[in-house]
Design a protein around this motif. Structure first.
Motif, PDB file in Angstrom:
ATOM      1  N   MET A  99       0.853  -1.195   0.000  1.00 51.58           N
ATOM      2  CA  MET A  99       0.000   0.000   0.000  1.00 51.58           C
ATOM      3  C   MET A  99       0.889   1.245   0.000  1.00 51.58           C
ATOM      4  SD  MET A  99      -2.792   1.156   2.846  1.00 51.58           S
ATOM      5  CE  MET A  99      -3.578   2.753   2.789  1.00 51.58           C
ATOM      6  N   SER A 100       0.653   2.145  -0.932  1.00 55.49           N
ATOM      7  CA  SER A 100       1.498   3.320  -1.074  1.00 55.49           C
ATOM      8  C   SER A 100       0.988   4.475  -0.212  1.00 55.49           C
ATOM      9  CB  SER A 100       1.539   3.760  -2.533  1.00 55.49           C
ATOM     10  OG  SER A 100       2.163   5.008  -2.661  1.00 55.49           O
ATOM     11  N   ILE A 101       1.929   5.159   0.433  1.00 54.17           N
ATOM     12  CA  ILE A 101       1.572   6.333   1.235  1.00 54.17           C
ATOM     13  C   ILE A 101       1.030   7.447   0.345  1.00 54.17           C
ATOM     14  CG2 ILE A 101       3.873   7.378   1.116  1.00 54.17           C
ATOM     15  CD1 ILE A 101       3.495   8.280   4.010  1.00 54.17           C
ATOM     16  N   ASN A 102       1.382   7.407  -0.954  1.00 53.61           N
ATOM     17  CA  ASN A 102       0.936   8.457  -1.874  1.00 53.61           C
ATOM     18  C   ASN A 102      -0.584   8.579  -1.888  1.00 53.61           C
ATOM     19  OD1 ASN A 102       3.643   7.900  -2.391  1.00 53.61           O
ATOM     20  ND2 ASN A 102       3.481   8.497  -4.527  1.00 53.61           N
ATOM     21  N   TYR A 103      -1.278   7.438  -1.877  1.00 54.80           N
ATOM     22  CA  TYR A 103      -2.738   7.476  -1.943  1.00 54.80           C
ATOM     23  C   TYR A 103      -3.348   7.968  -0.638  1.00 54.80           C
ATOM     24  CZ  TYR A 103      -2.220   5.039  -6.343  1.00 54.80           C
ATOM     25  OH  TYR A 103      -1.876   4.712  -7.632  1.00 54.80           O
ATOM     26  N   ALA A 104      -2.715   7.638   0.471  1.00 59.32           N
ATOM     27  CA  ALA A 104      -3.199   8.152   1.752  1.00 59.32           C
ATOM     28  C   ALA A 104      -3.084   9.674   1.778  1.00 59.32           C
ATOM     29  CB  ALA A 104      -2.409   7.541   2.910  1.00 59.32           C
ATOM     30  N   ILE A 105      -1.985  10.193   1.234  1.00 58.94           N
ATOM     31  CA  ILE A 105      -1.799  11.642   1.164  1.00 58.94           C
ATOM     32  C   ILE A 105      -2.841  12.268   0.240  1.00 58.94           C
ATOM     33  CG2 ILE A 105      -0.242  13.442   0.298  1.00 58.94           C
ATOM     34  CD1 ILE A 105       2.079  11.801   1.441  1.00 58.94           C
ATOM     35  N   LEU A 106      -3.122  11.608  -0.886  1.00 58.47           N
ATOM     36  CA  LEU A 106      -4.176  12.108  -1.768  1.00 58.47           C
ATOM     37  C   LEU A 106      -5.512  12.164  -1.017  1.00 58.47           C
ATOM     38  CD1 LEU A 106      -3.571  10.362  -5.228  1.00 58.47           C
ATOM     39  CD2 LEU A 106      -3.289  12.791  -4.672  1.00 58.47           C
ATOM     40  N   GLY A 107      -5.782  11.136  -0.221  1.00 60.33           N
ATOM     41  CA  GLY A 107      -7.025  11.124   0.546  1.00 60.33           C
ATOM     42  C   GLY A 107      -7.132  12.294   1.494  1.00 60.33           C
ATOM     43  N   MET A 108      -6.039  12.578   2.191  1.00 56.12           N
ATOM     44  CA  MET A 108      -6.052  13.707   3.132  1.00 56.12           C
ATOM     45  C   MET A 108      -6.214  15.034   2.390  1.00 56.12           C
ATOM     46  SD  MET A 108      -3.219  12.528   5.963  1.00 56.12           S
ATOM     47  CE  MET A 108      -2.215  11.492   4.910  1.00 56.12           C
ATOM     48  N   LEU A 109      -5.531  15.147   1.251  1.00 54.71           N
ATOM     49  CA  LEU A 109      -5.630  16.386   0.478  1.00 54.71           C
ATOM     50  C   LEU A 109      -7.000  16.537  -0.179  1.00 54.71           C
ATOM     51  CD1 LEU A 109      -2.112  16.524  -1.219  1.00 54.71           C
ATOM     52  CD2 LEU A 109      -2.930  17.857   0.729  1.00 54.71           C
ATOM     53  N   SER A 110      -7.722  15.434  -0.330  1.00 57.06           N
ATOM     54  CA  SER A 110      -9.066  15.531  -0.905  1.00 57.06           C
ATOM     55  C   SER A 110     -10.028  16.219   0.052  1.00 57.06           C
ATOM     56  CB  SER A 110      -9.599  14.135  -1.247  1.00 57.06           C
ATOM     57  OG  SER A 110      -9.969  13.420  -0.080  1.00 57.06           O
ATOM     58  N   THR A 111      -9.661  16.294   1.343  1.00 55.74           N
ATOM     59  CA  THR A 111     -10.526  16.956   2.330  1.00 55.74           C
ATOM     60  C   THR A 111     -10.209  18.444   2.428  1.00 55.74           C
ATOM     61  OG1 THR A 111      -9.051  16.606   4.238  1.00 55.74           O
ATOM     62  CG2 THR A 111     -10.565  14.821   3.658  1.00 55.74           C
ATOM     63  N   GLN A 112      -8.918  18.790   2.242  1.00 56.81           N
ATOM     64  CA  GLN A 112      -8.500  20.186   2.345  1.00 56.81           C
ATOM     65  C   GLN A 112      -7.048  20.309   1.892  1.00 56.81           C
ATOM     66  OE1 GLN A 112      -7.816  21.385   6.603  1.00 56.81           O
ATOM     67  NE2 GLN A 112      -8.534  19.304   7.011  1.00 56.81           N
ATOM     68  N   SER A 113      -6.630  21.504   1.543  1.00 59.23           N
ATOM     69  CA  SER A 113      -5.228  21.754   1.210  1.00 59.23           C
ATOM     70  C   SER A 113      -4.410  21.721   2.500  1.00 59.23           C
ATOM     71  CB  SER A 113      -5.075  23.105   0.517  1.00 59.23           C
ATOM     72  OG  SER A 113      -5.778  23.113  -0.714  1.00 59.23           O
TER      73      SER A 113
END
Length: 307
Positions: A1-15
């Motif tokens: 599981m890549s951390i990149n997608y977790a970061i995308l998830g967090m950024l999908s909520t706010q900058s």
């Protein structure tokens, strides 16, 4: 599981800034990464190259400029595709189970010490996660369904710790090993003060002084008992090994405080204890907001009450 997608998830909520992302990941009870700077910024560089995020430098008058990251529409599509990909099964690898597999070689007192240590760590971790939730763990709630999903995720984490505690206690009972109450072996002298609506546990001494990370659990248990998120520890309560970084004791104890989100002040009246690498460690800690050293309790209380 890549951390990149977790970061995308967090950024999908706010900058968010890189530091914001690091803090969320480190505080998360279920994200399996350490959240160190190398992980975060390597992932952000890759996301920028993919065109899945953008960044903008925000200048501040009284603070360093900060770089804010925002997800792009392509990033949202990539995130959705990853969420829809086949999930990985949970892992049950546990170093404690490996140790337990060969524990028949231990005497009853030794086995009791092994089980007690693990039980205490579970108890503290459960308390730490409950405290994080009480203080407002990162949990996007843009819709009622999203709020429900995040509540269930955090609830599942707590359930797993409680289940593990029940299992270790049942194991002890089945083996006929009754825990020996060790709390009285190292009497700790402390009191509780209130300052600016903050509850602070003040530990003035311990006899004998705290010499292991396991001993330090007493400090955290006192904070749990009084619902305190602040702690003052006098140098007299700590063994000399704490101030010698080569022993690793300071790192072990301070990490337990960090895990519990416990803001801590050390009261050290003998300046000769702070030298060498310990001096460097405490100087570095001033950049954060979790640990400081003071020459008096009044100064320590002032910092803890204001921070």
């Amino acid at each position: 599981m890549s951390i990149n997608y977790a970061i995308l998830g967090m950024l999908s909520t706010q900058s968010l800034t890189g530091y914001d992302l690091k803090k969320i990941i480190q505080d998360s009870p279920f994200m399996p990464w350490s959240g160190n700077n190398n992980q975060i910024y390597k992932a952000l560089v890759e996301l920028l190259e993919e065109g899945w995020v953008t960044n903008e430098v925000q200048h501040q008058d009284s603070a360093p400029s900060k770089k804010i990251y925002t997800i792009t529409e392509a990033g949202r599509e990539a995130l959705k595709a990853w969420v829809l990909s086949p999930p990985e099964l949970p892992e049950f690898k546990n170093t404690f189970l490996v140790r337990l597999a060969w524990a028949d070689a231990l005497g009853e007192d030794e086995l009791d010490a092994l089980l007690t240590g693990y039980e205490h760590e579970l108890y503290l971790q459960l308390a730490a996660e409950e405290e994080k939730l009480r203080r407002g763990e990162f949990s996007p709630r843009r819709t009622s369904r999203e709020a429900y999903l995040w509540d269930q995720i955090h609830g599942r984490v707590l359930e797993q710790y409680r289940s593990e505690l029940d299992w270790i206690r049942q194991l002890r009972e089945d083996l006929g090993i009754h825990s020996k109450d060790q709390k009285g072996e190292k009497p700790m002298k402390y009191h509780v003060v209130e300052n600016n609506n903050q509850t602070i546990v003040v530990v003035t001494s311990a006899e004998p002084p705290i010499t292991t990370g396991q001993d330090a659990i007493q400090l955290i248990e006192a904070c749990i008992e009084h619902n305190a998120g602040r702690l003052i520890v006098y140098a007299e309560a700590l063994s000399a090994d704490f101030f010698n970084l080569r022993t690793g004791l300071a790192g072990e104890i301070l990490q337990k405080f960090v895990n519990f989100s416990l803001r801590t002040a050390l009261v050290v009246t003998d300046g000769s204890l702070i030298k060498g690498r310990m001096k460097e460690l405490l100087a570095e800690s001033k950049r954060g907001n979790t640990l400081r050293v003071f020459a008096s309790q009044a100064e320590a209380e002032k910092w803890l009450a204001e921070s």
